[in-house]
Design an enzyme around this catalytic site. Structure first.
Site, PDB file in Angstrom:
ATOM      1  CB  ALA A 112       9.293 -21.631  37.844  1.00  0.00           C
ATOM      2  CE  LYS A 113       6.645 -29.307  36.836  1.00  0.00           C
ATOM      3  NZ  LYS A 113       5.786 -29.501  38.008  1.00  0.00           N
ATOM      4  N   GLY A 114      11.007 -27.025  35.598  1.00  0.00           N
ATOM      5  CA  GLY A 114      12.272 -27.415  35.004  1.00  0.00           C
ATOM      6  C   GLY A 114      12.271 -28.874  34.640  1.00  0.00           C
TER       7      GLY A 114
END
Length: 423
Positions: A112-114
């Site tokens: 995941a990444k934000g």
């Protein structure tokens, strides 16, 4: 055996590079179009508006993103980035790389990444806190200790993670330390987390040198990027007997063929905010640093710095990727043609997520390990992963990057296939 490349594009955007790497691995593994599409497409993604009331009373609006690329092997895991150039495609690429990275070092996570498209340098601490808390509240349905765990990335730090944890916990009604990693020790962080990525880089560098019949002691190292990753890596390299001959940051660089005094350099950076002006070496530009005559080059700044224009100038025999995606596909092809061994980002900088995993485990069981235990576990995990990748590369005649990607992609695809398709 001569290595071959299984990537096939010259487009230099991070997402295009990530898709090209996946396509090559899928072709090598013989997967069909359906599996390819599942592996290429994020499982979930969200785009949120992040309004900020500035200290002067005015209001500005930023855009935030969170992408869960894959959760077949476990909850999403990935950093939160604050940078003005953040966009959805960059976050998609970084989330995909996190999927493979977690699988390569055999962690029970997906990728995941934000990110928020904000420049931290232009805002006060109070403003950054408000941005963080609003972003967290907007994406709260997607995150949690069993669904998606954030960590620091470019432009964020342990204080940012404390704000995320507090915002999430207040809304749930009790303290939940495992919702983020990279927190301060006082609120459930792990010893060794701050230097984990850097230590992992040194471990795989030493493993690569040993495979080539060489020693880390006496090896010359050039590092582009002297921030959280590059600065600590320089310190660890020097402590282990390597000679750090050049470093740079966004403002410029410094070089000394006899070796930089890393301790004095860190003091200079602490006092001035940059390596520029250090009296223990000669000035060097970022472009010149990439062509430094050193045994090892560590690009630890941003993506895409080793491309069709800069890769031909690389004189190092080993490139160990500290940043995410620092080498474009065309840059990779040129380095391979020139006989440069590239230890890829999905392996080389995985030390951070390894110790993040340790922090998550410790938070879930409310029992913390010693610094020595963490250091030993990290070294074991990184060296074992490098040996897996190196053996696969030799057996299949692949580069280290392609070998790492095929291992990661295969593990994720197997999880898909074993779990089956619902409904």
């Amino acid at each position: 055996m001569t290595t071959q490349s299984i990537t096939a594009t010259t487009h230099q955007s991070p997402l295009a590079t990530a898709h090209a790497q996946l396509a090559g691995a899928v072709e090598h593994l013989g997967y069909d179009d359906g599996i390819h599409a599942m592996l290429a497409t994020p499982r979930r993604e969200i785009h949120v508006s992040v309004p900020l009331r500035r200290d002067d009373g005015t209001t500005v609006l930023f855009h935030g993103f969170r992408v869960q690329h894959n959760v077949s092997r476990g909850p999403g895991k990935g950093g939160l980035r604050f940078h003005p150039s953040v966009d959805i495609d960059e976050v998609r690429a970084l989330a995909m790389w996190m999927t493979w990275k977690c699988a390569i070092v055999d962690l029970p996570y997906g990728g995941a990444k934000g990110g928020v498209a904000v420049d931290p340098a232009q805002h006060s601490t109070a403003e950054l806190e408000r941005v963080t808390r609003r972003y967290t509240s907007e994406i709260m349905p997607m995150i949690g200790p069993d669904t998606d765990i954030m960590a620091p990335d470019m432009g964020t730090d342990e204080r940012t993670m404390a704000w995320v944890m507090d915002t999430y916990s207040v809304n749930r009604g009790y303290t939940i330390p495992a919702v983020v990693t990279g927190k301060p020790i006082a609120v459930g962080g792990s010893l060794g987390r701050g230097t984990a990525t850097s230590a992992g880089i040194v471990h795989v560098t030493e493993a690569a040198l040993q495979e080539a019949g060489e020693r880390l002691e006496g090896t010359t190292v050039a590092i582009q990027g002297f921030g959280k990753v590059g600065g600590h890596a320089a310190q660890i390299f020097a402590r282990r007997g390597a000679r750090v001959v050049a470093v740079s940051d966004q403002h410029g660089g410094v070089r000394a063929d006899d070796g930089l005094d890393v301790t004095r350099l860190l003091e200079h950076v602490g006092a001035t905010g940059s390596v520029v002006g250090f009296d223990g070496g000669d000035p060097v530009s970022n472009a010149e640093l990439l062509g430094t005559d050193a045994d090892v080059l560590v690009p630890a700044a941003i993506q895409g710095v080793l491309d069709a224009d800069t890769a031909p100038d690389v004189r190092a025999r080993f490139v160990v990727e500290g940043a995410n995606g620092p080498t474009t596909t065309e840059g990779d092809r040129i380095l391979a043609k020139n006989g440069v061994t590239v230890v890829p980002d999905v392996l080389a900088n995985a030390g951070g997520v390894v110790v993040s995993y340790f922090e998550w485990v410790q938070a879930n069981q409310a029992y913390w390990w010693t610094a020595e235990e963490i250091a030993q576990k990290l070294e074991h995990r990184m060296v074992a992963a490098y040996e897996d990748v190196a053996q696969h590369a030799r057996r299949e005649g692949l580069s280290l990057r392609d070998a790492a990607l095929t291992i990661g992609v295969k593990r994720v695809a197997e999880a898909h296939q074993i779990r089956g398709l619902y409904p």
